[in-house]
Design a protein around this motif. Structure first.
Motif, short mmCIF file in Angstrom:
data_model
loop_
_atom_site.label_atom_id
_atom_site.label_comp_id
_atom_site.label_asym_id
_atom_site.label_seq_id
_atom_site.Cartn_x
_atom_site.Cartn_y
_atom_site.Cartn_z
N PHE A 286 28.71 28.23 39.74
CA PHE A 286 28.16 29.51 40.19
C PHE A 286 29.25 30.59 40.16
O PHE A 286 29.06 31.67 39.61
N HIS A 287 30.40 30.29 40.73
CA HIS A 287 31.51 31.25 40.73
C HIS A 287 31.91 31.61 39.30
O HIS A 287 32.11 32.79 38.99
N GLY A 288 31.99 30.61 38.46
CA GLY A 288 32.35 30.86 37.06
C GLY A 288 31.32 31.70 36.33
O GLY A 288 31.67 32.59 35.55
N ALA A 289 30.04 31.45 36.60
CA ALA A 289 28.97 32.22 35.95
C ALA A 289 29.01 33.68 36.38
O ALA A 289 28.86 34.59 35.55
N VAL A 290 29.24 33.92 37.66
CA VAL A 290 29.34 35.30 38.15
C VAL A 290 30.57 35.97 37.56
O VAL A 290 30.50 37.11 37.07
N ASP A 291 31.71 35.29 37.57
CA ASP A 291 32.93 35.85 36.99
C ASP A 291 32.74 36.17 35.50
O ASP A 291 33.17 37.22 35.02
N ASP A 292 32.09 35.27 34.75
CA ASP A 292 31.81 35.50 33.33
C ASP A 292 30.93 36.72 33.13
O ASP A 292 31.16 37.53 32.23
#
Length: 113
Positions: A48-54
């Motif tokens: 989730f964190h990675g998807a938002v950061d991306d």
């Protein structure tokens, strides 16, 4: 159990697929489709964190403003009769329709809090 997670102002759903033995979700309240998954809670949160950061990095690279959910304004569709009754009730309480709707939603949310 809480069925949402939050990161950098974005709220995400938490679902579980028994058939796939997989947690999954998507960012809620925006038009962009941002999804994530994980085999356990830690992996789900990390993805989730990675998807938002991306998503934020992509918006920055393309020079566009990222969508934000819950800005305090939204449109609703109700029956004309309910709209009329809400307007009458708000006027009787010497309130704007907007204030009446805000107060009504706040009471409903707090009652289920």
């Amino acid at each position: 159990m809480n069925n949402t997670i939050e990161y950098r102002g974005y709220l995400g759903s938490v679902e579980f697929s028994e058939a796939d033995a997989l947690f999954y979700g998507q960012v809620m309240g925006i038009r962009a489709l941002i999804s994530y998954e994980g085999e356990n809670a830690h992996d789900l949160v990390t993805d989730f964190h990675g998807a938002v950061d991306d998503y934020l990095a992509l918006c920055a690279a393309e020079g566009i403003e990222p969508e934000r959910a819950c800005q305090g304004s939204f449109n609703i569709r109700i029956s004309p009769e309910l709209h009329r009754q809400a307007m009458i009730t708000a006027a009787a309480r010497q309130m704007s329709l907007n204030s009446f709707v805000e107060q009504s939603i706040a009471q409903a949310v707090l009652a289920n809090g």
